[in-house]
Write a protein that holds these residues in place. Sequence first.
Motif, PDB file in Angstrom:
ATOM      1  N   TYR A  11       0.968  -1.102  -0.074  1.00  0.00           N
ATOM      2  CA  TYR A  11       0.245   0.034  -0.394  1.00  0.00           C
ATOM      3  C   TYR A  11       0.977   1.501  -0.072  1.00  0.00           C
ATOM      4  O   TYR A  11       1.873   1.363   0.864  1.00  0.00           O
ATOM      5  CB  TYR A  11      -1.311   0.016   1.271  1.00  0.00           C
ATOM      6  CG  TYR A  11      -1.838  -1.214   1.614  1.00  0.00           C
ATOM      7  CD1 TYR A  11      -2.738  -1.660   0.391  1.00  0.00           C
ATOM      8  CD2 TYR A  11      -1.465  -2.372   2.189  1.00  0.00           C
ATOM      9  CE1 TYR A  11      -4.352  -1.959   0.504  1.00  0.00           C
ATOM     10  CE2 TYR A  11      -2.818  -3.151   2.292  1.00  0.00           C
ATOM     11  CZ  TYR A  11      -3.922  -2.995   0.915  1.00  0.00           C
ATOM     12  OH  TYR A  11      -4.899  -4.487   1.704  1.00  0.00           O
ATOM     13  N   ALA A  20       2.099  -5.567   2.929  1.00  0.00           N
ATOM     14  CA  ALA A  20       1.280  -5.964   3.905  1.00  0.00           C
ATOM     15  C   ALA A  20       1.705  -7.022   3.496  1.00  0.00           C
ATOM     16  O   ALA A  20       1.322  -7.835   4.413  1.00  0.00           O
ATOM     17  CB  ALA A  20       0.512  -5.522   3.120  1.00  0.00           C
ATOM     18  N   LYS A  39       0.368 -11.006  15.198  1.00  0.00           N
ATOM     19  CA  LYS A  39      -0.451  -9.622  15.978  1.00  0.00           C
ATOM     20  C   LYS A  39      -0.898  -9.124  15.182  1.00  0.00           C
ATOM     21  O   LYS A  39      -1.273  -8.887  13.481  1.00  0.00           O
ATOM     22  CB  LYS A  39       1.278  -8.601  16.146  1.00  0.00           C
ATOM     23  CG  LYS A  39       1.832 -10.368  17.466  1.00  0.00           C
ATOM     24  CD  LYS A  39       2.873  -9.319  18.033  1.00  0.00           C
ATOM     25  CE  LYS A  39       3.597 -10.588  18.562  1.00  0.00           C
ATOM     26  NZ  LYS A  39       5.016 -10.146  19.315  1.00  0.00           N
ATOM     27  N   GLY A  41      -1.485  -6.044  12.019  1.00  0.00           N
ATOM     28  CA  GLY A  41      -0.392  -5.230  11.062  1.00  0.00           C
ATOM     29  C   GLY A  41       0.066  -6.118  10.933  1.00  0.00           C
ATOM     30  O   GLY A  41       0.743  -5.958   9.795  1.00  0.00           O
ATOM     31  N   ALA A  42       0.103  -7.576  10.909  1.00  0.00           N
ATOM     32  CA  ALA A  42       1.306  -8.888  10.119  1.00  0.00           C
ATOM     33  C   ALA A  42       0.921  -9.036   8.669  1.00  0.00           C
ATOM     34  O   ALA A  42       1.645  -9.688   7.571  1.00  0.00           O
ATOM     35  CB  ALA A  42       0.784 -10.357  11.151  1.00  0.00           C
ATOM     36  N   GLY A  43      -0.267  -8.830   8.556  1.00  0.00           N
ATOM     37  CA  GLY A  43      -1.062  -8.915   6.979  1.00  0.00           C
ATOM     38  C   GLY A  43      -2.112  -9.834   6.961  1.00  0.00           C
ATOM     39  O   GLY A  43      -2.906  -9.975   6.111  1.00  0.00           O
ATOM     40  N   LYS A  44      -2.635 -10.772   7.851  1.00  0.00           N
ATOM     41  CA  LYS A  44      -3.437 -11.156   8.415  1.00  0.00           C
ATOM     42  C   LYS A  44      -5.290 -11.333   6.933  1.00  0.00           C
ATOM     43  O   LYS A  44      -5.683 -11.809   6.242  1.00  0.00           O
ATOM     44  CB  LYS A  44      -4.494 -11.337   9.524  1.00  0.00           C
ATOM     45  CG  LYS A  44      -3.141 -12.018  10.039  1.00  0.00           C
ATOM     46  CD  LYS A  44      -4.036 -12.426  11.766  1.00  0.00           C
ATOM     47  CE  LYS A  44      -4.469 -11.517  12.003  1.00  0.00           C
ATOM     48  NZ  LYS A  44      -3.809 -10.238  12.835  1.00  0.00           N
ATOM     49  N   THR A  46      -4.996  -9.019   4.814  1.00  0.00           N
ATOM     50  CA  THR A  46      -4.743  -8.917   3.610  1.00  0.00           C
ATOM     51  C   THR A  46      -4.863  -9.888   2.999  1.00  0.00           C
ATOM     52  O   THR A  46      -5.265  -9.946   1.568  1.00  0.00           O
ATOM     53  CB  THR A  46      -3.681  -7.852   3.565  1.00  0.00           C
ATOM     54  OG1 THR A  46      -3.482  -6.591   4.483  1.00  0.00           O
ATOM     55  CG2 THR A  46      -3.415  -7.122   1.866  1.00  0.00           C
ATOM     56  N   GLU A 166     -11.391 -12.413  12.072  1.00  0.00           N
ATOM     57  CA  GLU A 166     -11.760 -12.075  13.538  1.00  0.00           C
ATOM     58  C   GLU A 166     -13.274 -12.184  13.778  1.00  0.00           C
ATOM     59  O   GLU A 166     -13.541 -11.247  14.522  1.00  0.00           O
ATOM     60  CB  GLU A 166     -11.339 -11.181  13.872  1.00  0.00           C
ATOM     61  CG  GLU A 166      -9.789 -10.578  13.173  1.00  0.00           C
ATOM     62  CD  GLU A 166      -8.925 -11.069  14.712  1.00  0.00           C
ATOM     63  OE1 GLU A 166      -9.330 -11.762  15.429  1.00  0.00           O
ATOM     64  OE2 GLU A 166      -7.521 -10.625  14.380  1.00  0.00           O
ATOM     65  N   HIS A 199      -6.716 -13.428  16.748  1.00  0.00           N
ATOM     66  CA  HIS A 199      -5.571 -13.312  17.514  1.00  0.00           C
ATOM     67  C   HIS A 199      -5.392 -13.624  18.640  1.00  0.00           C
ATOM     68  O   HIS A 199      -5.444 -13.901  19.523  1.00  0.00           O
ATOM     69  CB  HIS A 199      -4.854 -12.516  17.738  1.00  0.00           C
ATOM     70  CG  HIS A 199      -5.969 -11.129  17.607  1.00  0.00           C
ATOM     71  ND1 HIS A 199      -6.126 -10.079  16.922  1.00  0.00           N
ATOM     72  CD2 HIS A 199      -7.152 -10.665  18.434  1.00  0.00           C
ATOM     73  CE1 HIS A 199      -6.951  -9.643  17.809  1.00  0.00           C
ATOM     74  NE2 HIS A 199      -7.308  -9.183  19.011  1.00  0.00           N
TER      75      HIS A 199
END
Length: 258
Positions: A11, A20, A39, A41-44, A46, A166, A199
């Motif tokens: 991005y 990402a 964690k 921001g890990a890119g999950k 995306t 999530e 998470h």
Amino acid sequence: MIEIKDLKKSYLINGNKTEALKGINLKIEKGQVFGIIGKSGAGKSTLLRCLNLLETPDEGEIIVEGRDITKFNKRELREYRKNVSMIFQHFNLLSNSNVYKNVAFPLEIAGHKRDYIDKRVRELLKIVGIEDKEKEYPSNLSGGQKQRVAIARALANNPKILLCDEATSALDPLTTKQILDLLLELNKTLGLTIVLITHEMDVVDRICSNVAVMEKGEIVEEGIKDEVFKSPKSKTLRQFLQSQKGEVIYLDFKERAI
Ligand SMILES: Nc1ncnc2c1ncn2[C@@H]1O[C@H](COP(=O)(O)OP(=O)(O)OP(=O)(O)O)[C@@H](O)[C@H]1O
Ligand SMILES: [Mg+2]
């Protein structure tokens, strides 16, 4: 089967580039409940959004049942998306429509006749255990009931793959358990392949057959859940497993700042 090959996505915001996904390689077999943890921001998300092309990858391939979905034209993509549904943390229901209408919506879009829609909506509400709620509006439902509506809606057109972003993070532990039991039942009875990101370690522990761990846009370990959990290699997984056992984790300054 889903095969992800060297998938990259960046991005660009205000001239700053965020990578990402830095070249993801992953195989998800038919009928698996595949957990992706990592964690913030890990890119999950995306990665998950690339699987139904809500996000367009920059590079790489996503081969689903032998065909690279990143090369699909509009018509092929429309067909493909009937096979892939998604549920979210905050349910994303239509707040001005009742339960019946929320579940009927994808069936109407698919062009089904009124009689079929009526039969299918009732069938779906029964499957997810809220057949008595069809006239209720989302605002009158509990979190667990809302997620059941979202699951019924997601199943409407008989998808083969369910993506869960999530999906239980906004629910209390007991409701989480009930929703996970429902997902596992759907996996078994319908042969639904489930890819879920979370998470919450308990979620992975309870229903996933396989797991991949992401750190900063990369997969750092993956495999059969029991084996991966028995001998965790990555820092992320070791920390997650410790926190599951209730141990206090001390992060270094750099990690706290993320
Ligand atoms: N639409 C976007 N525009 C710009 N940057 C984005 C966008 N979506 C994600 N990113 C960035 O890409 C990286 C990965 O984000 P992503 O949402 O995939 O992480 P995540 O693992 O799902 O995190 P979380 O657990 O917080 O949901 C982050 O650095 C994020 O800021
Ligand atoms: Mg996310």
